[in-house]
Scaffold this motif. Structure first.
Motif, short mmCIF file in Angstrom:
data_model
loop_
_atom_site.label_atom_id
_atom_site.label_comp_id
_atom_site.label_asym_id
_atom_site.label_seq_id
_atom_site.Cartn_x
_atom_site.Cartn_y
_atom_site.Cartn_z
N GLY A 38 0.79 -1.22 0.00
CA GLY A 38 0.00 0.00 0.00
C GLY A 38 0.82 1.27 0.00
N GLU A 39 2.14 1.15 0.19
CA GLU A 39 2.97 2.35 0.15
C GLU A 39 3.21 2.77 -1.31
N LEU A 55 5.91 -3.95 -9.85
CA LEU A 55 5.70 -3.22 -8.60
C LEU A 55 4.23 -3.24 -8.18
N LEU A 56 3.33 -3.14 -9.14
CA LEU A 56 1.91 -3.24 -8.82
C LEU A 56 1.58 -4.62 -8.23
N LEU A 60 1.89 -2.43 -4.26
CA LEU A 60 2.29 -1.05 -4.03
C LEU A 60 1.44 -0.11 -4.87
N LYS A 61 1.42 1.15 -4.46
CA LYS A 61 0.88 2.20 -5.30
C LYS A 61 2.05 2.79 -6.08
N VAL A 62 1.87 2.92 -7.39
CA VAL A 62 2.95 3.37 -8.28
C VAL A 62 2.58 4.72 -8.87
N ASP A 100 -0.76 6.13 -10.86
CA ASP A 100 -0.86 7.52 -11.31
C ASP A 100 0.35 7.85 -12.17
N ILE A 101 0.08 8.35 -13.39
CA ILE A 101 1.18 8.77 -14.26
C ILE A 101 0.95 10.22 -14.67
#
Length: 212
Positions: A38-39, A55-56, A60-62, A100-101
């Motif tokens: 969740g980080e 990573l997803l 994790l949040k990317v 989020d990009i």
């Protein structure tokens, strides 16, 4: 090296730098960041790297920053995800669950736009920039992220043998940019099989940068 260079590379599909799998050094050394599920981890100049998918999968949040909208359109298409697209002050914001990009000029981003991040993963940003831009890059990155811990991947080779990118970024230079604010540890270094782009011998190095 200006924005038009990278726009042209993506428009003409000259993306030999795009790997066909998650970077093995990320997979091997990711745990050194000690992130919890969740980080949020930030990838500057992310392209459509498969490291994002990996990573997803670690829950994790990317969040990424990328100049080329083509790269990000391809990223979401390959993920099989339809993003929500909105505007930020200097470009577009592509958003999906845990991803989020920000498309636009990395150097125009502000900390309030990016939001809090727990770590940075720089596989292809510092090495993508010529020496004349790297101080600006590292200074801005630290300001954006409040000097979050970082996993950094670099290349070392005889720059006379190949013009780059990716560029050679030596231990001396990494130390000069980051040691005032981080504790640096080189976790591994290995020879690039067949040489970098098949042109010259090179070492790929992975660094852990821990905030002081």
């Amino acid at each position: 090296m200006d924005a038009s260079f990278w726009h042209q590379r993506w428009a003409s599909n000259e993306i030999g730098f795009h790997g066909s799998e998650a970077n093995p050094m990320l997979v091997e050394h990711f745990s050194s960041l000690n992130l919890n599920k969740g980080e949020r981890i930030f990838l500057p100049l992310c392209g459509k790297t498969l490291d994002i998918t990996w990573l997803l999968a670690q829950d994790l949040k990317v969040v990424g920053a990328e100049l080329s909208e083509i790269a990000i359109q391809q990223l979401f298409a390959e993920l099989g995800v339809t993003p929500t697209i909105s505007e930020w002050s200097k470009g577009k914001h592509y958003r999906a669950e845990n991803l989020d990009i920000y498309v636009g000029d990395f150097f125009a981003m502000q900390a309030q736009t990016l939001g809090h991040v727990d770590a940075i993963y720089d596989r292809a940003a510092m090495v993508a920039l010529p020496e004349s831009m790297r101080l600006q890059y590292t200074t801005h990155l630290m300001a954006l992220t409040a000097r979050a811990p970082m996993l950094l991947i670099s290349f070392e080779y005889d720059q006379r043998l190949m013009p780059g990118p990716p560029f050679s970024v030596t231990e001396k230079e990494i130390t000069a940019h980051y040691q005032p604010n981080y504790q640096l540890q080189q976790l591994a270094a290995k020879e690039v099989p067949g040489g970098l782009k098949g042109k010259c011998p090179a070492r790929e190095c992975v660094w852990l940068l821990a905030s002081k």
